[in-house]
Motif scaffolding. Structure first.
Motif, short mmCIF file in Angstrom:
data_model
loop_
_atom_site.label_atom_id
_atom_site.label_comp_id
_atom_site.label_asym_id
_atom_site.label_seq_id
_atom_site.Cartn_x
_atom_site.Cartn_y
_atom_site.Cartn_z
N ASN A 59 0.85 -1.17 0.03
CA ASN A 59 -0.03 -0.05 0.10
C ASN A 59 0.87 1.39 0.01
OD1 ASN A 59 0.67 1.03 2.71
ND2 ASN A 59 -1.27 0.23 3.71
N ASP B 140 0.66 5.71 0.32
CA ASP B 140 -0.07 7.26 0.98
C ASP B 140 0.23 8.08 -0.36
OD1 ASP B 140 0.92 6.94 4.05
OD2 ASP B 140 -0.74 5.97 3.23
N THR C 154 -4.64 6.65 1.05
CA THR C 154 -3.92 5.12 1.18
C THR C 154 -4.55 4.19 0.31
OG1 THR C 154 -3.23 5.41 3.38
CG2 THR C 154 -3.08 3.09 2.55
#
Length: 122
Positions: free
Chosen positions: A97, A99, A110
């Protein structure tokens, strides 16, 4: 629209190595922290490693320390996870993941990839 796509998962023998990649694409203005998580069979997703935007901040879960190395190539919007000395308990779906701030909105969000399967077995 932003996409994260993981690759590099495979079947590997205990003691072997794999390098996972996660490439972000789309309407990206900037990427801050990028992370790897994993979800073993029938278990909850767990955090593995984090790397900050400049690469100066790197953090690992205890299970990853000494065996896994997270890195990133900002020119390619890509984060990597080099995994060495793999064990059967490393078997999991690995997710990344990140940001990300897009060119559409100033709000950071995210985003998650779809995951790549890593199986460690003889």
């Amino acid at each position: 629209q932003v996409q994260l796509v993981e690759s590099g998962g495979s079947l590997v023998q205990p003691g072997g190595s794999l390098r996972l990649s996660c490439a972000a694409s789309g309407s990206i203005r900037s990427i801050n922290a990028m992370r790897w998580y994993r979800q073993p069979p029938e278990k909850q997703r767990e955090w593995v490693a984090t790397i900050t935007s400049g690469g100066g901040g790197i953090f690992y879960a205890d299970s990853a320390k000494g065996r896994f190395t997270i890195s990133r190539d900002n020119s390619k919007n890509t984060v990597y996870l080099q995994m060495n000395s793999l064990k059967p308990e490393d078997t999991a779906v690995y997710f990344c993941n990140a940001d990300i701030t897009t060119t559409v909105s100033s709000n950071m969000k995210t985003y998650w990839g779809q995951g790549t399967q890593v199986t460690v077995s003889s």
